[in-house]
Design a protein around this motif. Sequence first.
Motif, PDB file in Angstrom:
ATOM      1  N   UNK A  81      46.992  41.597  31.130  1.00 46.89           N
ATOM      2  CA  UNK A  81      47.640  40.969  32.275  1.00 46.89           C
ATOM      3  C   UNK A  81      47.372  39.330  31.988  1.00 46.89           C
ATOM      4  N   UNK A  82      46.127  39.113  32.471  1.00 48.84           N
ATOM      5  CA  UNK A  82      45.786  37.741  31.952  1.00 48.84           C
ATOM      6  C   UNK A  82      44.380  37.711  31.992  1.00 48.84           C
ATOM      7  N   UNK A  83      43.798  36.985  30.772  1.00 47.96           N
ATOM      8  CA  UNK A  83      42.458  37.006  30.524  1.00 47.96           C
ATOM      9  C   UNK A  83      41.774  35.820  31.253  1.00 47.96           C
ATOM     10  N   UNK A  84      42.410  35.250  32.206  1.00 52.96           N
ATOM     11  CA  UNK A  84      41.894  34.025  33.222  1.00 52.96           C
ATOM     12  C   UNK A  84      42.079  32.633  32.593  1.00 52.96           C
ATOM     13  N   UNK A  85      41.379  31.776  33.064  1.00 51.77           N
ATOM     14  CA  UNK A  85      41.545  30.307  32.821  1.00 51.77           C
ATOM     15  C   UNK A  85      40.904  30.230  31.541  1.00 51.77           C
ATOM     16  N   UNK A  86      41.752  29.335  30.764  1.00 54.78           N
ATOM     17  CA  UNK A  86      41.862  29.262  29.129  1.00 54.78           C
ATOM     18  C   UNK A  86      40.256  28.671  28.981  1.00 54.78           C
ATOM     19  N   UNK A  87      39.483  29.400  28.185  1.00 52.92           N
ATOM     20  CA  UNK A  87      38.080  28.902  28.279  1.00 52.92           C
ATOM     21  C   UNK A  87      37.808  27.440  27.427  1.00 52.92           C
ATOM     22  N   UNK A 124      49.310  45.571  33.862  1.00 53.38           N
ATOM     23  CA  UNK A 124      49.551  46.045  32.560  1.00 53.38           C
ATOM     24  C   UNK A 124      48.575  45.933  31.597  1.00 53.38           C
ATOM     25  N   UNK A 125      47.371  45.734  31.970  1.00 56.18           N
ATOM     26  CA  UNK A 125      46.353  45.261  30.921  1.00 56.18           C
ATOM     27  C   UNK A 125      45.060  44.566  31.639  1.00 56.18           C
ATOM     28  N   UNK A 126      44.115  44.276  30.701  1.00 54.40           N
ATOM     29  CA  UNK A 126      42.859  43.800  31.412  1.00 54.40           C
ATOM     30  C   UNK A 126      43.266  42.407  32.539  1.00 54.40           C
ATOM     31  N   UNK A 127      42.495  42.276  33.345  1.00 59.14           N
ATOM     32  CA  UNK A 127      42.813  41.230  34.293  1.00 59.14           C
ATOM     33  C   UNK A 127      41.260  40.873  34.795  1.00 59.14           C
ATOM     34  N   UNK A 128      40.352  40.097  33.956  1.00 55.41           N
ATOM     35  CA  UNK A 128      39.167  39.416  34.319  1.00 55.41           C
ATOM     36  C   UNK A 128      39.537  38.188  35.047  1.00 55.41           C
ATOM     37  N   UNK A 129      38.606  37.701  35.920  1.00 56.47           N
ATOM     38  CA  UNK A 129      38.698  36.126  36.461  1.00 56.47           C
ATOM     39  C   UNK A 129      39.976  35.860  36.950  1.00 56.47           C
ATOM     40  N   UNK A 130      40.533  34.445  36.195  1.00 55.52           N
ATOM     41  CA  UNK A 130      41.630  34.450  36.634  1.00 55.52           C
ATOM     42  C   UNK A 130      42.923  35.198  36.581  1.00 55.52           C
ATOM     43  N   UNK A 131      42.850  36.387  36.130  1.00 58.12           N
ATOM     44  CA  UNK A 131      43.823  37.358  36.039  1.00 58.12           C
ATOM     45  C   UNK A 131      43.600  38.363  37.252  1.00 58.12           C
ATOM     46  N   UNK A 132      42.315  38.398  37.692  1.00 64.02           N
ATOM     47  CA  UNK A 132      41.985  39.059  39.028  1.00 64.02           C
ATOM     48  C   UNK A 132      42.219  38.170  40.008  1.00 64.02           C
ATOM     49  N   UNK A 133      42.217  36.818  39.856  1.00 63.77           N
ATOM     50  CA  UNK A 133      42.721  35.755  40.940  1.00 63.77           C
ATOM     51  C   UNK A 133      44.115  36.295  41.277  1.00 63.77           C
ATOM     52  N   UNK A 134      45.133  36.236  40.282  1.00 63.25           N
ATOM     53  CA  UNK A 134      46.508  36.420  40.446  1.00 63.25           C
ATOM     54  C   UNK A 134      46.717  37.882  41.282  1.00 63.25           C
TER      55      UNK A 134
END
Length: 280
Positions: A81-87, A124-134
Amino acid sequence: MSSRLLSFVGRTGRRRLMSTAIKLTTVEVNDKTGIATLTMCRPPVNGQNLELLLDIKSSINEIKNNNSRGLIITSASPKVFSAGLDILEMYKPDQQRLRAVWTELQNVWCDLYGISVPTAAAINGHAPAGGCLLATACEYRVMVPNCIIGLNETQLGIIAPKWLVSGYLNILPKRVAERALTQGRLFTTDEALQEGLIDEIANSKEEAVDKCVAFIGTFAKVNPVARALTKQQFRADNLRQFHKEREQDVDDFLSLVNRPEVQKGIGIYLEGLKKKANKQ
């Protein structure tokens, strides 16, 4: 930014594809349901760099202005879904750009959290960090099996900001939220459903979108102005606190990310990702 309007026939009616000039997100409005689907399209994992965040914000504003009945956010990636903030935005960063990245992340959360129309996340996929934020900024969450979701910032030596924690507390019991945040816990799909972090499980992205459409459809006979004002009553305190503290929040984030021990930890994490990629 210039844009053009395309039409095509989808599974549930004619859809209009909005803002095709946007490269990292698309917005499709279903003419039958009036619901807009915002899809993130930054391969491979929708890492939230400055450009993606700006495009998400632009798409949310577009949906605000096109009289859509609801908003669904999802991903073009088949696994994330989104892996979050681009490290990479946080490692040995350009300070001005890093400030802009965090400011735009704030803006995306604020716009999605505060939008008046019903919102749902088809995860529809993994949602850590910023993905969870959304996902947690939305009112409803549907997730596919065998994925993870959560705020794992403490594992990288940083913390979830107060405004994001407030959204978590809208969904999870305080004791569960505190333990999860301090541990940097990532929930499996089944665990997320059990704890209430998500509302439903779907077997596919298409089914997840359909379930989101069904949720938004529950408001069909509700006065939209009354619904929006009621939603805003529930979220107003969090938004007021956010606006009061947002400048300090940016300064605090930059100070934290620039700590030598945090930079070292991020470097180790990136090296681990590189080794993992080389083995594949």
